[in-house]
Every structure is written in C-alpha cells, then in structure tokens.
Design a protein around this motif. Structure first.
Motif, mmCIF file in Angstrom:
data_model
loop_
_atom_site.group_PDB
_atom_site.id
_atom_site.type_symbol
_atom_site.label_atom_id
_atom_site.label_comp_id
_atom_site.label_asym_id
_atom_site.label_seq_id
_atom_site.Cartn_x
_atom_site.Cartn_y
_atom_site.Cartn_z
ATOM 1 N N GLU A 329 0.819 -1.217 0.000
ATOM 2 C CA GLU A 329 0.000 0.000 0.000
ATOM 3 C C GLU A 329 0.853 1.268 0.000
ATOM 4 N N GLY A 330 2.162 1.107 -0.183
ATOM 5 C CA GLY A 330 3.045 2.269 -0.196
ATOM 6 C C GLY A 330 3.307 2.831 1.197
ATOM 7 N N GLN A 331 3.177 1.998 2.223
ATOM 8 C CA GLN A 331 3.380 2.422 3.604
ATOM 9 C C GLN A 331 4.554 1.660 4.223
ATOM 10 N N THR A 332 5.002 2.133 5.393
ATOM 11 C CA THR A 332 6.136 1.510 6.086
ATOM 12 C C THR A 332 5.732 1.170 7.507
ATOM 13 N N MET A 333 6.052 -0.050 7.920
ATOM 14 C CA MET A 333 5.746 -0.479 9.291
ATOM 15 C C MET A 333 7.017 -1.008 9.936
ATOM 16 N N THR A 334 7.336 -0.501 11.153
ATOM 17 C CA THR A 334 8.532 -0.926 11.887
ATOM 18 C C THR A 334 8.133 -1.354 13.301
ATOM 19 N N PHE A 335 8.998 -2.143 13.923
ATOM 20 C CA PHE A 335 8.740 -2.648 15.274
ATOM 21 C C PHE A 335 9.929 -2.345 16.164
ATOM 22 N N GLU A 336 9.668 -1.798 17.352
ATOM 23 C CA GLU A 336 10.711 -1.482 18.331
ATOM 24 C C GLU A 336 10.307 -2.074 19.683
ATOM 25 N N GLU A 337 11.319 -2.578 20.421
ATOM 26 C CA GLU A 337 11.066 -3.087 21.765
ATOM 27 C C GLU A 337 12.273 -2.825 22.654
ATOM 28 N N ASP A 338 11.993 -2.705 23.962
ATOM 29 C CA ASP A 338 13.070 -2.511 24.928
ATOM 30 C C ASP A 338 13.874 -3.802 25.042
ATOM 31 N N ALA A 339 15.176 -3.698 24.807
ATOM 32 C CA ALA A 339 16.027 -4.888 24.869
ATOM 33 C C ALA A 339 16.174 -5.357 26.316
ATOM 34 N N GLY A 340 16.158 -6.664 26.507
ATOM 35 C CA GLY A 340 16.392 -7.244 27.823
ATOM 36 C C GLY A 340 15.220 -7.171 28.769
ATOM 37 N N GLN A 341 14.062 -6.759 28.292
ATOM 38 C CA GLN A 341 12.877 -6.641 29.150
ATOM 39 C C GLN A 341 11.933 -7.816 28.913
ATOM 40 N N ASP A 342 11.213 -8.184 29.971
ATOM 41 C CA ASP A 342 10.224 -9.248 29.880
ATOM 42 C C ASP A 342 8.869 -8.632 29.540
#
Length: 457
Positions: A329-342
């Motif tokens: 659809e001409g869009q961008t999706m990214t994923f971020e998470e805190d490293a080392g966290q449960d």
C-alpha cells in the motif's frame, strides 16, 4: 418517615448494642468503685477509732482512779446524735459508763451495729466501725458511725446513675439521628434504583461528599448506573448501526437475486448476479461473526486467561506479516522493543493476537501512501505498554470515546470498508486482561496505547 424503620436501622441498632455494653460496664465499674470506696473509708475510719481508743486508754494509765470513767462520761455528754460511741464495760458485760447500752461481741477492730443510746429511726445507718479492748479488768469500746461512708456511697451512686443516664440518652439520640440520616440515604438509593428499573437511565443518587459506608456505596452505585446508562445507549446505538450496516448488503443481495432470477427467465447465465449476492451475504456474515466474537470475549471466563504469552514475540511475528501488506500500500511499518525486558503477560493468546491484528489492520487501512507506522513494546513498572503510532488522518477529539462503541464509524456514509468493531474488540480484549486503551494525537496521525499488567506484577 416510619419511626419503626429508624429504630430498626443499622446505626441505631449498633448504638443500642453499644449502650447496653456501656450499661454493663458502668454497673461493673460502679460496683468496683463503691467496693473500693467502702474498703478505703473503713480502713481510714478504723485508724481514727484505734487512735482515739489509744488516747483514752493511755490517759487511764497516767491519771488517778476514776479519771477514765469521768472522761468517758464527758465524751458521752458532748457527742450527740449517735455519731460517736464510747463506753466502758465490766467483766460481766455490765455498762459502767458511756453511750453504748450493750457490750458488742468480740474484741479488736470490727464493723457492725452498736446498741447506741441516742439511736433514732431517722439515722441513715446503725453500722459502726469500733475498737474493743481490755483496760485493767474492764473493756473499753470506742466507735464511729459510718455516716460518711454511706453518704459517700449515695453520692457516688447518684453521680454514676445521672452521668450514665445522660450518656445513655445522648448515645441513643445520636443513634436515632444517624439511623434517620442513613434511612434517608437508603430511601434516595431505593428511589433512584426504582426509577432506573422503570427505564429512566438519567437518574443518579444525590451525593453529599460524605465518607460513610452508605455514601461510598452510593458513589459506587452511581458509577454502575453511569456504566449501565452507557451500556444501554451503546446497545441502542449498536442496534441502529447494525441495522444500518446490514440494510445495504441485504438490499443489494435482494436486488442481485432478482437480477439472477431475471437472467434465468431470459435463459441467460445468472452466475455473475449470484456471485454478487454471495459477496453481500459474506459481508453480512463477517458483521455477525465480528459481533459474536465481541460478545464471546466479553462473556469469556477466567479459565481462558491463564496462559503466559510473550506479547513482544507475538507482535513481532504479526508485524513481519503486516509489513508486507503495508509495503504493497506504499506504507512503512517498523517494530521497536526494549532490549532485555520481559514483555510476557497472563492471558489468552488467541484474544491477544486478535487485538494486535486489529490495531495493525486499522493502521494500514486508514493510512494513505507514505504512511509511517511504528509499533513499540516497552515495560513501565509492572505494566507492558503496546503502542501503535501512524501518520494517518487520526481521530477527532470529539470522537475518541465513541470509536470504542460497536459499529461506530467515523465515515457517516459508511462507504469505506470495515464494520466499526475493530477498536471495540481491542478495548474488550484489553479490559478482559485487566488493562486499558488510550488514544492520543501523533500530529499528524493517531497513537493507540494498550496498557496490560505484566506477568507476575
């Protein structure tokens, strides 16, 4: 207001029980106080009597014969009213001189009645504390009547009785007033609930800012009434919206079936018209399935909420899939998470997957070309925060509450795809997991933040 209802109220009953306990304590305390006063006064008067006996006896040793009889006679004449007792008896219990007619039995310090010469029917008591002891071959008796003791006991008894009566009357009055106040509050609650049961969803229990249990219950009932009012309004809106959403595909399906019948009558192929009918029926099926899914989520029991789900891993897999759809659809999706966290939570994996899918699908569906979708996962204390931020058109401030209602859509014409159940499902799933959903502006765009309790928090 019925006085019987007031007297049977919890406040008055509690005060009445307290008053009965107070009376019992007062009686026990009064008995103990009177016993202590009697013991103390008798001991003090006994010391005084013994000192008087010693003084008279010592004068007999120092003076000539006959002086003791004269001293006792003088004391007998000067002490009137029977308060003081003094007498000398021979060995044969015969009175020599004094105001005691009969020699008392026993010797030493004693408490008991004396046959006093000045006794009258008006005397408060005939009890004496006296000391009897030998002087040569005679017996000297010296005593004091217990007027002070009995006057003191009467005064103490009257003081305890009067103070107890006043305290008891005050307690019962306060209990009556508290019970009347509580009954008024209960009547207000009863009236409000009666009007609600009759269909008036705007009625609320008057709040006076009090801190009693009834006041707290009234505030909680108002919260429940407010929630019930919203539920009724939501149900009405849902029914209207569902009818509106079903009306169009049902009408189109009816027309397509009519067109198919015409084709059959004309000997033409009705496949295309039947296909259109099937598409419209499929649209209705999706609407029904979504609403049934929402109902099942809201009615789900706690037994389905016992799995330990890694929300970060689940979201990462789904983002990987939806990133391809967004790219088309001409869009961008990214994923971020805190490293080392449960990022694990306790819940139902299928529900949580549905929640994440709905949020990702909404972000792509309502975004345009060039839309940037950022999915974040982080920990904040005992909570897991799942955020989906996009650069789409966003949601007007006035609609940020209503978008969680089933079948509510921002497009009044309902020309865009969707059934208005996406965010309703998201909120239902979050609340089922003891969490909540919040909406915020992304300038431009929308931020959806879901807060859920972390596993073991």
């Amino acid at each position: 207001m019925d006085r019987g209802d007031i007297l049977s109220g919890a406040a008055f009953s509690a005060v009445l029980r307290s008053a009965i306990a107070f009376v019992v304590v007062l009686v026990v305390f009064g008995w103990a106080a009177l016993a202590y006063i009697e013991h103390s006064l008798i001991a003090e008067l006994g010391d005084d009597v013994q000192q008087r006996w010693n003084i008279i006896a010592s004068e007999h040793e120092d003076e000539e014969e006959g002086h003791l009889e004269a001293a006792i006679a003088t004391v007998s004449r000067t002490t009137t009213g029977g308060h003081h007792a003094v007498a000398l008896f021979e060995a044969a219990d015969t009175l020599v001189v004094g105001n005691i007619l009969t020699r008392p039995e026993g010797s030493g310090l004693q408490v008991g009645p004396l046959d006093h010469a000045s006794v009258t029917p008006d005397d408060i008591t005939r009890e004496y504390v006296y000391f009897a002891g030998p002087v040569d071959e005679n017996t000297l008796v010296v005593g004091l009547r217990l007027d002070l003791l009995y006057h003191t006991k009467i005064l103490v008894f009257r003081a305890l009785t009067l103070s107890g009566f006043l305290i008891l009357l005050t307690m019962l009055s306060v209990g009556y007033l508290l019970s009347a106040k509580s009954l008024r509050r209960l009547k207000e609650i009863e009236t409000a609930l009666s009007k609600t049961s009759e269909g008036d969803m705007t009625v609320r229990i008057p709040e006076n800012g009090g801190t009693t249990q009834i006041d707290r219950i009234a505030r909680q009932l108002n919260q429940h009434l407010e929630r019930l009012s919203r539920m009724v309004a939501t149900t009405r809106n849902t029914a209207a919206a569902a009818a509106h959403d079903l009306k169009s595909p049902l009408g189109r399906a009816y027309l397509s079936l009519g067109k198919a019948m015409e084709r059959v009558d004309q000997g033409a192929d009705p496949t295309e018209a039947l296909g259109d009918t099937q598409d419209e029926l499929e649209t209705m099926r999706v609407i029904f399935d979504s609403y049934l899914q929402l109902s099942r989520i809201e009615a789900a029991g706690e037994e389905r909420m016992s799995d330990r789900v890694d929300l970060a891993a689940l979201t990462a897999d789904l983002v990987e899939t939806f990133a391809l759809i967004a790219e088309d659809e001409g869009q961008t999706m990214t994923f971020e998470e805190d490293a080392g966290q449960d990022h694990a939570i306790m819940g139902d994996a299928q529900m949580l997957q549905q929640m994440v899918v709905n949020l990702l699908q909404n972000a792509v569906t309502h975004g345009s070309e060039g839309n940037l979708i950022t999915v974040r996962m982080r920990r904040a204390g005992g909570s897991v925060l799942f955020t989906v931020a996009d650069k789409g058109p966003g949601i007007p401030e006035a609609s940020k509450t209503r978008v969680f209602e089933p079948f509510h859509r921002l497009d009044p014409s309902r020309s865009k795809p969707g059934n208005g159940l996406g965010l309703a499902l998201v909120r239902a799933i979050a609340e089922k997991h003891n969490g909540h959903v919040a909406l915020a502006d992304n300038h431009p765009g929308l931020i959806v933040e879901v807060t859920l309790p972390a596993s073991g928090a």
